[in-house]
Every structure is written in C-alpha cells, then in structure tokens.
Design a protein around this motif. Structure first.
Motif, mmCIF file in Angstrom:
data_model
loop_
_atom_site.group_PDB
_atom_site.id
_atom_site.type_symbol
_atom_site.label_atom_id
_atom_site.label_comp_id
_atom_site.label_asym_id
_atom_site.label_seq_id
_atom_site.Cartn_x
_atom_site.Cartn_y
_atom_site.Cartn_z
ATOM 1 N N GLN A 1 0.871 -1.025 -0.137
ATOM 2 C CA GLN A 1 -0.045 -0.292 0.057
ATOM 3 C C GLN A 1 0.525 1.165 0.224
ATOM 4 O O GLN A 1 2.215 1.257 0.944
ATOM 5 C CB GLN A 1 -0.681 -0.064 1.381
ATOM 6 N N GLY A 2 0.403 2.229 -0.563
ATOM 7 C CA GLY A 2 0.954 3.053 -0.851
ATOM 8 C C GLY A 2 0.112 4.561 -0.604
ATOM 9 O O GLY A 2 -1.257 4.235 -0.592
ATOM 10 N N TYR A 3 0.338 5.502 -0.374
ATOM 11 C CA TYR A 3 -0.748 6.993 -0.555
ATOM 12 C C TYR A 3 -0.348 8.151 -0.843
ATOM 13 O O TYR A 3 1.229 8.634 -1.053
ATOM 14 C CB TYR A 3 -0.858 6.879 0.942
ATOM 15 N N VAL A 4 -0.859 8.976 -2.021
ATOM 16 C CA VAL A 4 -1.115 10.526 -1.456
ATOM 17 C C VAL A 4 -1.873 11.228 -0.430
ATOM 18 O O VAL A 4 -3.499 10.976 0.148
ATOM 19 C CB VAL A 4 -1.411 10.570 -2.806
ATOM 20 N N GLY A 5 -1.799 12.513 0.112
ATOM 21 C CA GLY A 5 -2.355 12.857 1.689
ATOM 22 C C GLY A 5 -1.629 14.069 1.667
ATOM 23 O O GLY A 5 -1.623 14.906 0.384
ATOM 24 N N ALA A 6 -2.762 14.807 2.694
ATOM 25 C CA ALA A 6 -2.314 16.261 3.014
ATOM 26 C C ALA A 6 -2.652 16.855 4.076
ATOM 27 O O ALA A 6 -2.993 15.598 4.747
ATOM 28 C CB ALA A 6 -3.542 16.892 1.831
ATOM 29 N N ARG A 7 -1.498 17.616 4.474
ATOM 30 C CA ARG A 7 -1.871 18.399 5.730
ATOM 31 C C ARG A 7 -1.965 19.834 6.160
ATOM 32 O O ARG A 7 -0.958 20.668 5.442
ATOM 33 C CB ARG A 7 -0.401 17.559 6.199
ATOM 34 N N ALA A 8 -1.988 19.891 7.077
ATOM 35 C CA ALA A 8 -2.259 21.025 7.612
ATOM 36 C C ALA A 8 -2.932 21.340 8.889
ATOM 37 O O ALA A 8 -3.299 21.215 9.616
ATOM 38 C CB ALA A 8 -4.142 21.933 6.678
ATOM 39 N N GLY A 9 -2.439 22.891 9.705
ATOM 40 C CA GLY A 9 -1.581 23.157 11.013
ATOM 41 C C GLY A 9 -0.673 23.983 10.748
ATOM 42 O O GLY A 9 -0.716 25.222 10.307
#
Length: 353
Positions: A207-215
């Motif tokens: 499994q791989g992933y693409v994602g986003a972060r904010a903070g």
C-alpha cells in the motif's frame, strides 16, 4: 432369432440415452454454481476431473476475497497503522543572509560596488546542529478498510539541535572580529492529515498513499543572550500546508516525498516574551515585514522486523523576509531582505501499532 436380437438391441439403445440425459441434466443443475465460478478457466479433458478441481478454485477465490479472507490473509505491506512513532537523530545546517534596499541577497551582489552600502549579515554553520526529532502520527480509524475516514489523523512533532559557530558582521567600517555564538534550533508541528491509500504490486499487495496536511508550525533560532554577538535570532509561528506521497519500491523500501507552503512565517513572534528583544528581529531592518516560505522532504523508509522500521530523510525549509521602512542598522533606510534556510538530515527508528 437374429431379428429379435437386433430389435432388442435397438430398443435398449433408445432407452439408455434417455436415462443419461435426465441424469446429466440433474448433475448439471447441481453443479452450475461451481461451474459458473470457474468459467474463466478451461476444464480439463475429463469431465469428472474438472468437477473435482472446481470446488478448490472456488474456495481459493473466497479466501482471497475481501469479505471472507481478510481475517486469515496476511496483512498488506505498508498498510496503515493506528499509531506511528518516529525517533530520529538529526544534523541541521543553517544559512542566513540580510541585505539592505533589495528584494534578494543575490540582487545586492549584482549592484555596482559603490551602491553596495549598509550593514550586511551572512551566516553559514560550519558545524551541523546535532539533535533529535520526535514525531507521532495517529490514525484512529486506520483499520476500517471500507471507511472513507480511515486516512484521517493527526501529526505532532518536535525537533531540537545545538551548536556553536564563529560569527562576523561586515559593514561599511569593515569586518568585526570573529566571535563564538552558541545557538539552539527548535521546531514544533501540530497538523491534521488525510491520506488516500492505494494498492501497488501483484505478487503480494503493498500500500502507498497520497495525502495532505494542514496546521501550525514553529521555528525558533535562539542565540545565547549572554553572549555579545551580532548573530540574529528568529522566532516564527505560522500556518503550513503540505502534500505527501509514499510509493512502495520493494518489500522493505518505500519512497517518501512531500512539499509544502509556509504561510506568513514572519520573524519576531511575541516580542514581549523576552522583554522586546525579539522585536529587534524586525526593527533592525525596517518597520514592518512580509514573509513567505516553503518546505520539501525526500527520503526512504521501510520495515526492519515486526513493528519496527527505519526512516532516512533530507528536509529543507526556506524563509524570505522582505522589510519596509527604516531600520536601526546602518544603511537600512528603505528596508531590505533577509533569507534563512535550514537543511536537515534525519535518521530514525520507527515503531508502529
């Protein structure tokens, strides 16, 4: 006598096919679900041999399916975990420059020599700031494979490094003697994240992933106040957004990359916190400041044994401060620019659950 024998044979031949047809029809009706499940594969030449192989094919498909096999099948490599703790040793290098009356440090160097007027600052750490970094990721819904919220989580992090360097200040009057300055580099992170997971590979799915972060993030470069040094410190608190990508390359190696924007990371945060000393991060160069920054990361990670893994990454964070108005330093009558870059090498041990 020959004709009755021929009639008996003819009658017998007429009755035997009729019984076989009904028998085969009954067997076909009972076996039709199994045959339909194995329709994608050709049957062996012998019909009874083919019927014996069909149930085994059917049971294999049920084992591998998501409904019946998820409890018995081995977990996919790289599957999301509830908690991921990363403890790393870090080596950080800092570069800093300040130039009056221009929009970039390089632009000042391109000016005619007679126009290069005012105090300038240059700092490049000859020794890395050695320290540590601790990151915690929590995805409380990670094991809900059918939920769109399985990738929702939180990241918390802290990083700190220590070093001492020789510092000089160059101005119209020449260069000041080198002075030792002890400083501390500290960063904090608190971000919400979301990841979309995808399968990669055919032999054993990974499994791989693409994602986003904010903070929110902070970055503080503290110079020892007891030392008489021209080295400038910076204290920043700012919102940050980033995108992440993790792609499995081999069974124990995955490529990790991210890039982000640092929104309005102005220096001199909370100048009242140290009796106004942080206010000098602005007043030395102008009356107001507008800041922008970016960050990037590239590295590899993977599994070692059981819940333990490793992480090796190189990280960059760059800040640009544009000042307006008159500052207290010589030659800073119409603002100028300061640029600050942190380059960090992380080598860590990961524990996940």
């Amino acid at each position: 006598m020959g004709e009755p024998a021929r009639r008996m044979t003819t009658t017998g031949c007429a009755r035997v096919p009729s019984g076989l047809l009904w028998t085969l029809a009954l067997v076909g009706a009972l076996a039709s679900p199994a045959v339909a499940a194995a329709a994608s594969e050709p049957l062996a030449p012998a019909s009874f041999h083919g019927l014996r192989e069909t149930p085994s094919r059917l049971s294999l498909q049920l084992f591998a399916g998501p409904g019946n096999g998820k409890k018995s099948a081995p977990p996919e490599l790289g599957a999301p975990t509830w908690v991921r703790l990363n403890l790393a040793l870090t080596a950080t290098w800092r570069r800093y420059c300040a130039r009056p009356g221009v929009d970039g440090c390089g632009a000042f160097e391109r000016l005619p020599e007679e126009d290069q007027v005012g105090d300038t600052s240059d700092f490049s750490s000859t020794k890395p700031y050695l320290g540590f970094a601790l990151e915690l990721e929590a995805l409380p819904l990670a094991h809900r494979e059918t939920s769109v919220l399985r990738g929702l989580g939180l990241r918390l992090g802290v990083q700190q490094g220590y070093s001492s360097s020789d510092v000089t200040l160059t101005g119209d009057g020449g260069q000041t003697p080198a002075r030792e300055a002890t400083a501390t580099d500290t960063a904090f992170t608190a971000q919400a994240l979301y990841r979309f997971y995808f399968r990669f590979g055919t032999t054993r799915p990974q499994q791989g992933y693409v994602g986003a972060r904010a903070g929110l993030q902070t970055r503080a470069f503290d110079v020892d106040a007891a030392e008489d040094t021209p080295l400038s410190g910076t204290h920043r608190v700012y919102p940050a957004v980033a995108v992440d990508l993790s792609v499995p390359l081999f069974s124990s190696v995955r490529l990790d990359a991210s890039g982000g924007l640092l929104l309005s990371p102005r220096p001199g945060h909370s100048p009242e916190a140290d009796g106004g000393r942080r206010a000098q991060e602005i007043t030395d160069f102008g009356t107001s400041v507008d800041s922008f920054g970016w960050c990037a990361e590239l590295g590899v990670s993977g599994d070692i044994w059981g819940p333990l893994g490793y992480d090796v990454a190189f990280r960059l964070a760059h800040f640009r401060d544009r000042f307006t108005g008159a500052g207290t330093r010589t030659g800073w009558t119409n603002g100028g620019v300061a640029e600050e870059t942190y380059s960090s090498l992380h080598v860590g041990l990961i524990a996940s659950y």
